[in-house]
Motif scaffolding. Structure first.
Motif, PDB file in Angstrom:
ATOM      1  N   UNK A   1      19.921   6.703   1.257  1.00 32.38           N
ATOM      2  CA  UNK A   1      18.668   7.100   1.882  1.00 32.38           C
ATOM      3  C   UNK A   1      18.928   8.243   2.855  1.00 32.38           C
ATOM      4  N   UNK A   2      18.125   9.281   2.708  1.00 30.36           N
ATOM      5  CA  UNK A   2      18.210  10.446   3.601  1.00 30.36           C
ATOM      6  C   UNK A   2      16.856  10.665   4.213  1.00 30.36           C
ATOM      7  N   UNK A   3      16.864  10.957   5.499  1.00 34.06           N
ATOM      8  CA  UNK A   3      15.583  11.231   6.168  1.00 34.06           C
ATOM      9  C   UNK A   3      15.587  12.603   6.733  1.00 34.06           C
TER      10      UNK A   3
ATOM     11  N   UNK B   1      -0.693  12.357   4.714  1.00 26.77           N
ATOM     12  CA  UNK B   1      -1.164  12.035   6.061  1.00 26.77           C
ATOM     13  C   UNK B   1      -1.469  10.547   6.182  1.00 26.77           C
ATOM     14  N   UNK B   2      -2.114   9.978   5.158  1.00 24.30           N
ATOM     15  CA  UNK B   2      -2.411   8.553   5.170  1.00 24.30           C
ATOM     16  C   UNK B   2      -1.125   7.721   5.147  1.00 24.30           C
ATOM     17  N   UNK B   3      -0.142   8.144   4.350  1.00 21.32           N
ATOM     18  CA  UNK B   3       1.134   7.424   4.285  1.00 21.32           C
ATOM     19  C   UNK B   3       1.840   7.456   5.642  1.00 21.32           C
ATOM     20  N   UNK B   4       1.802   8.584   6.314  1.00 22.69           N
ATOM     21  CA  UNK B   4       2.425   8.689   7.635  1.00 22.69           C
ATOM     22  C   UNK B   4       1.726   7.790   8.654  1.00 22.69           C
TER      23      UNK B   4
ATOM     24  N   UNK C   1      10.527   8.197   3.922  1.00 18.66           N
ATOM     25  CA  UNK C   1      10.141   9.576   3.601  1.00 18.66           C
ATOM     26  C   UNK C   1       8.938  10.043   4.411  1.00 18.66           C
ATOM     27  N   UNK C   2       8.158   9.097   4.900  1.00 18.61           N
ATOM     28  CA  UNK C   2       6.936   9.428   5.638  1.00 18.61           C
ATOM     29  C   UNK C   2       7.067   9.089   7.126  1.00 18.61           C
TER      30      UNK C   2
ATOM     31  N   UNK D   1       0.826  -1.203   0.000  1.00 23.52           N
ATOM     32  CA  UNK D   1       0.000   0.000   0.000  1.00 23.52           C
ATOM     33  C   UNK D   1       0.866   1.262   0.000  1.00 23.52           C
ATOM     34  N   UNK D   2       2.029   1.202   0.668  1.00 28.12           N
ATOM     35  CA  UNK D   2       2.883   2.395   0.713  1.00 28.12           C
ATOM     36  C   UNK D   2       3.405   2.742  -0.677  1.00 28.12           C
ATOM     37  N   UNK D   3       3.655   1.743  -1.510  1.00 27.03           N
ATOM     38  CA  UNK D   3       4.078   2.001  -2.888  1.00 27.03           C
ATOM     39  C   UNK D   3       2.965   2.725  -3.652  1.00 27.03           C
ATOM     40  N   UNK D   4       1.749   2.254  -3.476  1.00 29.47           N
ATOM     41  CA  UNK D   4       0.610   2.859  -4.150  1.00 29.47           C
ATOM     42  C   UNK D   4       0.412   4.305  -3.683  1.00 29.47           C
ATOM     43  N   UNK D   5       0.479   4.531  -2.388  1.00 27.12           N
ATOM     44  CA  UNK D   5       0.332   5.888  -1.858  1.00 27.12           C
ATOM     45  C   UNK D   5       1.431   6.804  -2.363  1.00 27.12           C
ATOM     46  N   UNK D   6       2.652   6.292  -2.406  1.00 26.14           N
ATOM     47  CA  UNK D   6       3.786   7.090  -2.867  1.00 26.14           C
ATOM     48  C   UNK D   6       3.570   7.537  -4.319  1.00 26.14           C
ATOM     49  N   UNK D   7       3.084   6.632  -5.158  1.00 28.04           N
ATOM     50  CA  UNK D   7       2.799   6.987  -6.551  1.00 28.04           C
ATOM     51  C   UNK D   7       1.666   7.999  -6.645  1.00 28.04           C
ATOM     52  N   UNK D   8       0.634   7.786  -5.852  1.00 26.98           N
ATOM     53  CA  UNK D   8      -0.494   8.714  -5.859  1.00 26.98           C
ATOM     54  C   UNK D   8      -0.065  10.104  -5.394  1.00 26.98           C
TER      55      UNK D   8
END
Length: 132
Positions: A130-132, A36-39, A78-79, A1-8
């Motif tokens: 990776x950077x946060x 917000x949903x991704x977080x 990232x989230x 789901x996180x992949x889908x949210x990231x694309x969206x």
């Protein structure tokens, strides 16, 4: 789901920038809701991965949830907030230091596949980008 949210989120932000360039007075802010949903998803996933499981159940020997999170580390980081990163690092270094036996280190439970997952992450060059 996180992949889908990231694309969206990516496409939503792109549309928002196009609306701003066209000088639309009311650009869409749908990406804010998606972020917000991704977080929330990252928070829930890290919580589940960190939650101790019952060793007497049939899931002994199965992969931990951290192994699944490692597969999408570049996206979910990232989230995340610093607390999530700290929990990930505790799991990561605990997994690297574990012996061949399944062990428990404080509140982080380790499965026998965790060490292999952590070592494979060390060998992945993108892990260091990776950077946060």
């Amino acid at each position: 789901r996180i992949h889908q949210l990231h694309s969206m989120i990516y496409y939503s932000k792109r549309d928002e920038y196009e609306q701003i360039e066209k000088e639309d007075e009311n650009p869409s802010v749908a990406s804010n809701l998606l972020v917000k949903e991704a977080k929330m998803l990252v928070n829930f996933s890290v919580y589940l991965a960190s939650f101790p499981t019952d060793r007497s159940s049939s899931c002994i020997g199965s992969e931990s949830l951290w192994s699944s999170l490692v597969q999408s580390l570049g996206i979910w980081i990232q989230y995340s907030d610093s607390f999530h990163v700290d929990l990930f690092l505790v799991w990561f270094f605990s997994a690297l230091c574990q012996s061949n036996n399944i062990s428990t280190n404080g509140t982080i439970q380790l499965h026998h596949t965790d060490k292999a997952t952590a070592v494979s992450l060390l060998r992945d060059a993108s892990f260091y980008d990776i950077h946060q």
